[in-house]
Design an enzyme around this catalytic site. Structure first.
Site, PDB file in Angstrom:
ATOM      1  N   ASP A  27      -3.886  -1.990   3.775  1.00 43.03           N
ATOM      2  CA  ASP A  27      -3.038  -2.714   3.235  1.00 43.03           C
ATOM      3  C   ASP A  27      -3.039  -3.074   1.656  1.00 43.03           C
ATOM      4  O   ASP A  27      -3.797  -2.374   1.215  1.00 43.03           O
ATOM      5  CB  ASP A  27      -2.629  -3.708   4.196  1.00 43.03           C
ATOM      6  CG  ASP A  27      -1.124  -4.349   4.160  1.00 43.03           C
ATOM      7  OD1 ASP A  27      -0.442  -4.655   2.910  1.00 43.03           O
ATOM      8  OD2 ASP A  27      -0.647  -4.115   5.175  1.00 43.03           O
ATOM      9  N   ASP A  75      -7.019 -20.042   6.965  1.00 47.20           N
ATOM     10  CA  ASP A  75      -7.023 -19.349   8.355  1.00 47.20           C
ATOM     11  C   ASP A  75      -7.900 -18.176   8.809  1.00 47.20           C
ATOM     12  O   ASP A  75      -7.769 -17.875   9.830  1.00 47.20           O
ATOM     13  CB  ASP A  75      -5.558 -19.450   8.489  1.00 47.20           C
ATOM     14  CG  ASP A  75      -4.749 -20.780   8.658  1.00 47.20           C
ATOM     15  OD1 ASP A  75      -5.461 -21.672   8.579  1.00 47.20           O
ATOM     16  OD2 ASP A  75      -3.667 -20.577   8.539  1.00 47.20           O
ATOM     17  N   HIS A 106       0.869  -9.108   0.916  1.00 50.53           N
ATOM     18  CA  HIS A 106       1.452  -8.290   2.038  1.00 50.53           C
ATOM     19  C   HIS A 106       0.315  -8.206   3.093  1.00 50.53           C
ATOM     20  O   HIS A 106       0.382  -8.433   4.426  1.00 50.53           O
ATOM     21  CB  HIS A 106       1.979  -6.842   2.061  1.00 50.53           C
ATOM     22  CG  HIS A 106       2.436  -6.073   3.107  1.00 50.53           C
ATOM     23  ND1 HIS A 106       1.862  -5.144   3.961  1.00 50.53           N
ATOM     24  CD2 HIS A 106       3.801  -6.417   3.285  1.00 50.53           C
ATOM     25  CE1 HIS A 106       2.934  -5.041   4.856  1.00 50.53           C
ATOM     26  NE2 HIS A 106       3.793  -5.485   4.320  1.00 50.53           N
ATOM     27  N   ASN A 120      11.974  -0.326   8.439  1.00 48.01           N
ATOM     28  CA  ASN A 120      13.071  -1.337   8.420  1.00 48.01           C
ATOM     29  C   ASN A 120      14.401  -0.628   7.884  1.00 48.01           C
ATOM     30  O   ASN A 120      14.246  -0.084   6.890  1.00 48.01           O
ATOM     31  CB  ASN A 120      12.610  -2.553   7.662  1.00 48.01           C
ATOM     32  CG  ASN A 120      11.395  -3.297   8.179  1.00 48.01           C
ATOM     33  OD1 ASN A 120      11.022  -3.265   9.418  1.00 48.01           O
ATOM     34  ND2 ASN A 120      10.723  -3.853   7.082  1.00 48.01           N
ATOM     35  N   ALA A 165       3.978   6.623  10.780  1.00 49.64           N
ATOM     36  CA  ALA A 165       4.266   6.274  12.333  1.00 49.64           C
ATOM     37  C   ALA A 165       4.736   7.492  13.176  1.00 49.64           C
ATOM     38  O   ALA A 165       4.927   7.291  14.217  1.00 49.64           O
ATOM     39  CB  ALA A 165       5.213   5.028  12.381  1.00 49.64           C
ATOM     40  N   VAL A 197      -0.498   8.238  17.238  1.00 44.83           N
ATOM     41  CA  VAL A 197      -0.393   6.938  16.731  1.00 44.83           C
ATOM     42  C   VAL A 197       0.513   5.980  17.329  1.00 44.83           C
ATOM     43  O   VAL A 197       1.662   6.478  17.782  1.00 44.83           O
ATOM     44  CB  VAL A 197       0.145   7.076  15.009  1.00 44.83           C
ATOM     45  CG1 VAL A 197       0.244   5.440  14.690  1.00 44.83           C
ATOM     46  CG2 VAL A 197      -0.934   7.540  14.431  1.00 44.83           C
ATOM     47  N   SER A 226       6.520  -4.816   9.698  1.00 40.47           N
ATOM     48  CA  SER A 226       5.029  -4.973   9.223  1.00 40.47           C
ATOM     49  C   SER A 226       4.532  -6.095   9.995  1.00 40.47           C
ATOM     50  O   SER A 226       3.166  -6.142  10.139  1.00 40.47           O
ATOM     51  CB  SER A 226       4.984  -5.615   7.703  1.00 40.47           C
ATOM     52  OG  SER A 226       5.074  -4.329   6.920  1.00 40.47           O
TER      53      SER A 226
END
Length: 467
Positions: free
Chosen positions: A73, A82, A111, A223, A235, A240, A288
């Site tokens: 990414d 976190d 992202h 999207n 994808a 995958v 995502s």
């Protein structure tokens, strides 16, 4: 991303540049909303998918301990409250970030941290508490990921704007995949996508390498709001696990998802929350965010069954999904909506092949039938970039005809022409005879013709005059 074809192993420069822009422009983040200041507990309370997708029940079996998940990414801020202790390594495939991959880069630098916190966030642990505390313990503040005990590898890529180093997605993506495999990733999360189902041939070797090394790759479907009406690469690569998105009512998201035959499973894609670089939080939407939910479940499975093959992990996720939409597999939900509890607890028959296909077979069929290369031997140092799997395809030139071939061809043409003229001449003679016309000067009756004679008819005598 601009498309490529089976016979076009390399893209034009302009196409490659556009691909890089679209990869991050369709970073599959349908919306990013920085909400008013709130306590970390408030953010944790918004993680509805932990219960709705059966993840809290799956934690009774596994929390992902011992599994490395690579996040390809924009880089992960490992200092986010976190994520402390979650990021155990990294690499910069962009050539423009920090060597450890933990500098946020590209057009959407936030992202990668959003994805990472949803996948393996550990929250703010109270003093004396352990990340592996049981469900009866007081939940920590902040974002808790699907696999809170998994280890993350941050592999940074620069996409969506001009890369200062000049490296394109054609170099960064395969380099990132190969580094992740060579450094122990058992699951790879790719929340990046494009607007075309096709991918450059330069990616073949890296995805084949991951397949041969038994690594689960989970990728976002894309999207509609970002221009992805159909699923885009990576994808669409066979094998995958592609993730689509649903809303709070478990209905396919209109904006935060797309459709396509390569979709394997669907997961929540709306009203998501995650961490931002610098320690903040944000609400967002898109596949995502669906992708790390599913990648996290894959990590839970690989932690529970360390020897389970990648195809078995994928089969377990899609077989236990709750059917939605049209009965059976469909282009909106794939095999159904993620059910993490069933994926960790149900009895699932074993399979011998990946139900989502194999890149090895695709290469054999579509890259002009050339043989699939053998498994690459891992090197001691990270591989800079995966070389194209196959050489550039060539088409044999047509053989020029010989002089003999030309002579024969001309003779045949002349022969047919002569025969045609003879037929026309004979037909003309027959027509004149049928009409009673006398023969023209120089013409003779047809060979073999006989004249009928009336024996009773008197001879016709002329007087020598024309008549």
């Amino acid at each position: 991303m601009q498309s490529t074809t089976a016979s076009t192993p390399h893209f034009p420069r302009a196409s490659a540049a556009l691909m890089a822009v679209l990869l991050a422009a369709c970073c599959l983040c349908a919306g990013l909303f920085t909400a008013p200041a709130a306590s970390a507990d408030d953010w944790r309370d918004k993680e509805y998918w932990l219960a709705d997708s059966g993840i809290t029940k799956a934690w009774e079996v596994s929390k992902g301990a011992g599994v490395k998940v690579a996040v390809i990414d924009s880089g992960i801020d490992a200092q986010h409250p976190d994520l402390k202790g979650a990021v155990t390594g990294g690499y910069d495939a962009s050539g423009s970030g920090d060597p450890n991959g933990q500098k946020s880069v590209g057009s959407k630098p936030e992202h990668g941290t959003l994805v990472a916190t949803m996948l393996a966030g550990r929250g703010h642990q109270p003093a004396g508490a352990s990340p592996s505390a049981g469900p009866a313990a007081t939940p920590p503040d902040g974002i808790i990921g699907v696999a809170p005990e998994a280890q993350l590898l941050s592999v940074s890529t620069w996409l969506g704007s001009p890369n200062p180093s000049g490296k394109s997605d054609q170099d960064q993506i395969p380099e990132a995949v190969r580094w992740a495999v060579d450094n122990g990733a058992r699951v790879i999360n790719i929340s990046l996508g494009s607007t075309t189902p096709q991918w450059p041939q330069s990616w073949d070797a890296a995805f084949l390498y991951a397949e041969q090394k038994d690594v689960v790759i989970v990728a976002a479907a894309g999207n509609r709001i970002g221009g992805n009406t159909q699923v885009g690469a990576p994808a669409t690569i066979p094998g995958v696990l592609t993730v689509a998105g649903v809303d709070r009512k478990n209905v396919a998201s209109v904006d935060a998802s797309s459709q396509g035959i390569s979709i394997g499973v669907a997961a929540p894609a709306e009203n998501l929350v995650g961490g931002l670089p610098g320690g903040g939080y944000a609400e967002w939407a898109g596949t995502s965010g669906s992708t790390p939910i599913v990648a996290g479940v894959a990590a839970l499975i690989r932690s529970k069954w360390p020897d389970m093959s990648a195809e078995q992990v994928i089969n377990r996720i899609i077989t236990t999904a709750r059917d939605a939409g049209a009965p059976g597999k469909d282009p909106l939900y794939g095999y159904g909506i993620l059910n993490a509890e069933a994926a960790l607890k149900a009895d699932v028959p074993e399979v011998s092949v990946n139900p989502l296909g194999t890149i090895a077979e695709w290469i054999r069929v579509h890259r002009r039938g050339n043989a699939v290369p053998a498994t690459p031997v891992p090197s001691a140092t990270p591989v800079a970039s995966a070389a194209p799997t196959l050489p550039e395809a060539t088409v044999p030139a047509a053989k020029a005809p010989s002089q003999r071939d030309s002579a024969i061809g001309a003779a045949v043409v002349i022969g047919f022409a002569a025969l045609f003229l003879a037929i026309i001449a004979a037909a003309a003679v027959q027509l004149r005879r049928a009409a009673g016309d006398p023969l023209a000067p120089g013409e003779e009756p047809e060979t073999g013709a006989t004249e009928r004679v009336n024996p009773h008819r008197k001879p016709h005598v002329t007087d020598g005059r024309t008549g």
